[in-house]
Write a protein that holds these residues in place. Structure first.
Motif, PDB file in Angstrom:
ATOM      1  N   PHE A 177       0.831  -1.206   0.000  1.00 15.65           N
ATOM      2  CA  PHE A 177       0.000   0.000   0.000  1.00 15.65           C
ATOM      3  C   PHE A 177       0.863   1.252   0.000  1.00 15.65           C
ATOM      4  CE2 PHE A 177      -2.224   3.427   2.210  1.00 15.65           C
ATOM      5  CZ  PHE A 177      -3.406   3.488   1.496  1.00 15.65           C
ATOM      6  N   PHE A 178       1.949   1.234   0.755  1.00 13.25           N
ATOM      7  CA  PHE A 178       2.792   2.419   0.893  1.00 13.25           C
ATOM      8  C   PHE A 178       3.683   2.645  -0.327  1.00 13.25           C
ATOM      9  CE2 PHE A 178       1.798   1.123   5.252  1.00 13.25           C
ATOM     10  CZ  PHE A 178       1.180   2.283   5.669  1.00 13.25           C
ATOM     11  N   LYS A 179       3.836   1.638  -1.166  1.00 13.95           N
ATOM     12  CA  LYS A 179       4.653   1.772  -2.372  1.00 13.95           C
ATOM     13  C   LYS A 179       3.838   2.290  -3.558  1.00 13.95           C
ATOM     14  CE  LYS A 179       7.731  -1.965  -1.064  1.00 13.95           C
ATOM     15  NZ  LYS A 179       8.210  -3.309  -1.398  1.00 13.95           N
ATOM     16  N   THR A 180       2.533   2.296  -3.408  1.00 14.09           N
ATOM     17  CA  THR A 180       1.649   2.731  -4.476  1.00 14.09           C
ATOM     18  C   THR A 180       1.766   4.240  -4.666  1.00 14.09           C
ATOM     19  OG1 THR A 180       0.106   0.997  -3.832  1.00 14.09           O
ATOM     20  CG2 THR A 180      -0.740   2.719  -5.257  1.00 14.09           C
ATOM     21  N   PRO A 181       1.885   4.699  -5.922  1.00 13.24           N
ATOM     22  CA  PRO A 181       1.933   6.151  -6.149  1.00 13.24           C
ATOM     23  C   PRO A 181       0.659   6.816  -5.610  1.00 13.24           C
ATOM     24  CG  PRO A 181       2.427   4.954  -8.172  1.00 13.24           C
ATOM     25  CD  PRO A 181       1.980   3.945  -7.169  1.00 13.24           C
ATOM     26  N   MET A 182       0.811   8.023  -5.128  1.00 12.76           N
ATOM     27  CA  MET A 182      -0.320   8.761  -4.572  1.00 12.76           C
ATOM     28  C   MET A 182      -1.373   9.003  -5.651  1.00 12.76           C
ATOM     29  SD  MET A 182      -1.812  10.115  -2.052  1.00 12.76           S
ATOM     30  CE  MET A 182      -0.527   9.888  -0.862  1.00 12.76           C
ATOM     31  N   PHE A 183      -2.633   8.681  -5.325  1.00 20.81           N
ATOM     32  CA  PHE A 183      -3.741   8.952  -6.246  1.00 20.81           C
ATOM     33  C   PHE A 183      -4.270  10.350  -5.947  1.00 20.81           C
ATOM     34  CE2 PHE A 183      -8.292   9.097  -7.227  1.00 20.81           C
ATOM     35  CZ  PHE A 183      -8.226   8.868  -8.585  1.00 20.81           C
ATOM     36  N   VAL A 184      -4.046  11.249  -6.871  1.00 20.32           N
ATOM     37  CA  VAL A 184      -4.515  12.626  -6.769  1.00 20.32           C
ATOM     38  C   VAL A 184      -5.370  12.896  -8.000  1.00 20.32           C
ATOM     39  CG1 VAL A 184      -3.838  15.051  -6.673  1.00 20.32           C
ATOM     40  CG2 VAL A 184      -2.441  13.330  -5.524  1.00 20.32           C
ATOM     41  N   SER A 185      -6.579  13.422  -7.781  1.00 18.59           N
ATOM     42  CA  SER A 185      -7.489  13.669  -8.890  1.00 18.59           C
ATOM     43  C   SER A 185      -8.010  15.097  -8.840  1.00 18.59           C
ATOM     44  CB  SER A 185      -8.656  12.688  -8.848  1.00 18.59           C
ATOM     45  OG  SER A 185      -9.636  13.046  -9.797  1.00 18.59           O
ATOM     46  N   LYS A 186      -7.582  15.890  -9.779  1.00 17.79           N
ATOM     47  CA  LYS A 186      -8.087  17.258  -9.880  1.00 17.79           C
ATOM     48  C   LYS A 186      -9.602  17.232 -10.106  1.00 17.79           C
ATOM     49  CE  LYS A 186      -7.351  21.638 -12.367  1.00 17.79           C
ATOM     50  NZ  LYS A 186      -8.402  22.261 -11.632  1.00 17.79           N
ATOM     51  N   LYS A 187     -10.082  16.249 -10.871  1.00 17.95           N
ATOM     52  CA  LYS A 187     -11.523  16.132 -11.130  1.00 17.95           C
ATOM     53  C   LYS A 187     -12.296  15.904  -9.834  1.00 17.95           C
ATOM     54  CE  LYS A 187     -11.322  14.462 -15.869  1.00 17.95           C
ATOM     55  NZ  LYS A 187     -11.688  13.356 -16.772  1.00 17.95           N
ATOM     56  N   LEU A 188     -11.791  15.036  -8.957  1.00 14.00           N
ATOM     57  CA  LEU A 188     -12.470  14.793  -7.681  1.00 14.00           C
ATOM     58  C   LEU A 188     -12.450  16.037  -6.805  1.00 14.00           C
ATOM     59  CD1 LEU A 188     -11.385  11.227  -6.471  1.00 14.00           C
ATOM     60  CD2 LEU A 188     -13.635  11.979  -7.227  1.00 14.00           C
ATOM     61  N   ARG A 189     -11.317  16.705  -6.770  1.00 13.70           N
ATOM     62  CA  ARG A 189     -11.184  17.902  -5.938  1.00 13.70           C
ATOM     63  C   ARG A 189     -12.080  19.028  -6.456  1.00 13.70           C
ATOM     64  NH1 ARG A 189      -5.028  18.049  -3.695  1.00 13.70           N
ATOM     65  NH2 ARG A 189      -4.945  15.844  -3.147  1.00 13.70           N
ATOM     66  N   ASP A 190     -12.102  19.210  -7.757  1.00 12.47           N
ATOM     67  CA  ASP A 190     -12.955  20.254  -8.343  1.00 12.47           C
ATOM     68  C   ASP A 190     -14.440  19.929  -8.157  1.00 12.47           C
ATOM     69  OD1 ASP A 190     -10.719  21.686  -9.127  1.00 12.47           O
ATOM     70  OD2 ASP A 190     -10.839  21.075 -11.239  1.00 12.47           O
ATOM     71  N   PHE A 191     -14.797  18.654  -8.315  1.00 14.57           N
ATOM     72  CA  PHE A 191     -16.185  18.233  -8.172  1.00 14.57           C
ATOM     73  C   PHE A 191     -16.699  18.499  -6.760  1.00 14.57           C
ATOM     74  CE2 PHE A 191     -19.180  14.655  -7.173  1.00 14.57           C
ATOM     75  CZ  PHE A 191     -20.256  15.128  -7.910  1.00 14.57           C
ATOM     76  N   ALA A 192     -15.848  18.364  -5.751  1.00 15.60           N
ATOM     77  CA  ALA A 192     -16.260  18.547  -4.354  1.00 15.60           C
ATOM     78  C   ALA A 192     -16.713  19.974  -4.055  1.00 15.60           C
ATOM     79  CB  ALA A 192     -15.116  18.168  -3.419  1.00 15.60           C
ATOM     80  N   LYS A 193     -16.122  20.932  -4.743  1.00 19.72           N
ATOM     81  CA  LYS A 193     -16.444  22.339  -4.478  1.00 19.72           C
ATOM     82  C   LYS A 193     -17.915  22.609  -4.779  1.00 19.72           C
ATOM     83  CE  LYS A 193     -11.770  23.729  -5.520  1.00 19.72           C
ATOM     84  NZ  LYS A 193     -10.883  24.342  -6.499  1.00 19.72           N
ATOM     85  N   GLY A 194     -18.621  23.126  -3.789  1.00 19.33           N
ATOM     86  CA  GLY A 194     -20.029  23.470  -3.972  1.00 19.33           C
ATOM     87  C   GLY A 194     -21.005  22.335  -3.736  1.00 19.33           C
ATOM     88  N   GLN A 195     -20.503  21.127  -3.467  1.00 18.90           N
ATOM     89  CA  GLN A 195     -21.386  19.994  -3.178  1.00 18.90           C
ATOM     90  C   GLN A 195     -21.935  20.108  -1.752  1.00 18.90           C
ATOM     91  OE1 GLN A 195     -22.230  17.395  -5.349  1.00 18.90           O
ATOM     92  NE2 GLN A 195     -21.205  18.697  -6.856  1.00 18.90           N
ATOM     93  N   ASP A 196     -22.967  19.353  -1.462  1.00 18.86           N
ATOM     94  CA  ASP A 196     -23.481  19.289  -0.093  1.00 18.86           C
ATOM     95  C   ASP A 196     -22.459  18.600   0.798  1.00 18.86           C
ATOM     96  OD1 ASP A 196     -25.908  20.451  -0.775  1.00 18.86           O
ATOM     97  OD2 ASP A 196     -26.899  18.513  -1.091  1.00 18.86           O
ATOM     98  N   CYS A 197     -22.382  19.048   2.035  1.00 16.50           N
ATOM     99  CA  CYS A 197     -21.511  18.413   3.018  1.00 16.50           C
ATOM    100  C   CYS A 197     -22.045  17.010   3.288  1.00 16.50           C
ATOM    101  CB  CYS A 197     -21.465  19.228   4.313  1.00 16.50           C
ATOM    102  SG  CYS A 197     -20.476  18.466   5.606  1.00 16.50           S
ATOM    103  N   GLN A 198     -21.171  16.016   3.199  1.00 14.33           N
ATOM    104  CA  GLN A 198     -21.590  14.636   3.443  1.00 14.33           C
ATOM    105  C   GLN A 198     -21.293  14.180   4.863  1.00 14.33           C
ATOM    106  OE1 GLN A 198     -23.510  12.971   1.366  1.00 14.33           O
ATOM    107  NE2 GLN A 198     -23.417  14.741   0.012  1.00 14.33           N
ATOM    108  N   MET A 199     -20.583  14.996   5.636  1.00 19.30           N
ATOM    109  CA  MET A 199     -20.314  14.634   7.028  1.00 19.30           C
ATOM    110  C   MET A 199     -21.574  14.832   7.870  1.00 19.30           C
ATOM    111  SD  MET A 199     -18.405  13.358   9.262  1.00 19.30           S
ATOM    112  CE  MET A 199     -16.836  13.274   8.445  1.00 19.30           C
ATOM    113  N   ARG A 200     -22.255  15.938   7.662  1.00 19.46           N
ATOM    114  CA  ARG A 200     -23.530  16.205   8.331  1.00 19.46           C
ATOM    115  C   ARG A 200     -23.434  16.087   9.854  1.00 19.46           C
ATOM    116  NH1 ARG A 200     -26.961  12.313   4.260  1.00 19.46           N
ATOM    117  NH2 ARG A 200     -26.364  13.374   2.358  1.00 19.46           N
ATOM    118  N   SER A 201     -22.357  16.556  10.414  1.00 17.09           N
ATOM    119  CA  SER A 201     -22.153  16.474  11.858  1.00 17.09           C
ATOM    120  C   SER A 201     -22.926  17.570  12.576  1.00 17.09           C
ATOM    121  CB  SER A 201     -20.666  16.601  12.191  1.00 17.09           C
ATOM    122  OG  SER A 201     -20.249  17.954  12.073  1.00 17.09           O
ATOM    123  N   GLU A 202     -22.868  17.542  13.867  1.00 13.13           N
ATOM    124  CA  GLU A 202     -23.555  18.567  14.658  1.00 13.13           C
ATOM    125  C   GLU A 202     -22.937  19.946  14.454  1.00 13.13           C
ATOM    126  OE1 GLU A 202     -22.340  18.411  19.088  1.00 13.13           O
ATOM    127  OE2 GLU A 202     -22.013  16.376  18.329  1.00 13.13           O
TER     128      GLU A 202
END
Length: 99
Positions: free
Chosen positions: A4-29
């Protein structure tokens, strides 16, 4: 060393950009309900990472600034649920979990 630690880091600009403006999924207090503050949050719990190491983007969840700031007070179950809801939103949008 674990493979697991030898695997190159998975970084996705698409995932990061998609998150902006989405509803919060943590929904904590502490949730501020403001989707303008939502980003792809990275929790280090149970992801095989240590101090100063950001986990792979597919471990992220959509979280508002308040939930992210209080992440240390959130139970593992809540973190898992936020990740699961985020993965569902990602899959519905992209048809894959790793765009």
């Amino acid at each position: 060393m674990n493979a697991f630690f030898k695997t190159p880091m998975f970084v996705s600009k698409k995932l990061r950009d998609f998150a902006k403006g989405q509803d919060c999924q943590m929904r904590s207090e502490w949730c501020n309900g403001n989707s303008e503050t939502t980003v792809l949050c990275h929790s280090r719990r149970r992801t095989g990472t240590g101090m100063s190491q950001k986990p792979h983007d597919f471990w992220g969840y959509h979280g508002c600034s308040s939930c992210h700031a209080h992440e240390d007070k959130i139970e593992d179950r809540e973190l898992f649920d936020a990740g699961r809801r985020t993965q569902w939103a990602v899959y519905q949008h992209f048809g894959t979990l790793t765009p």
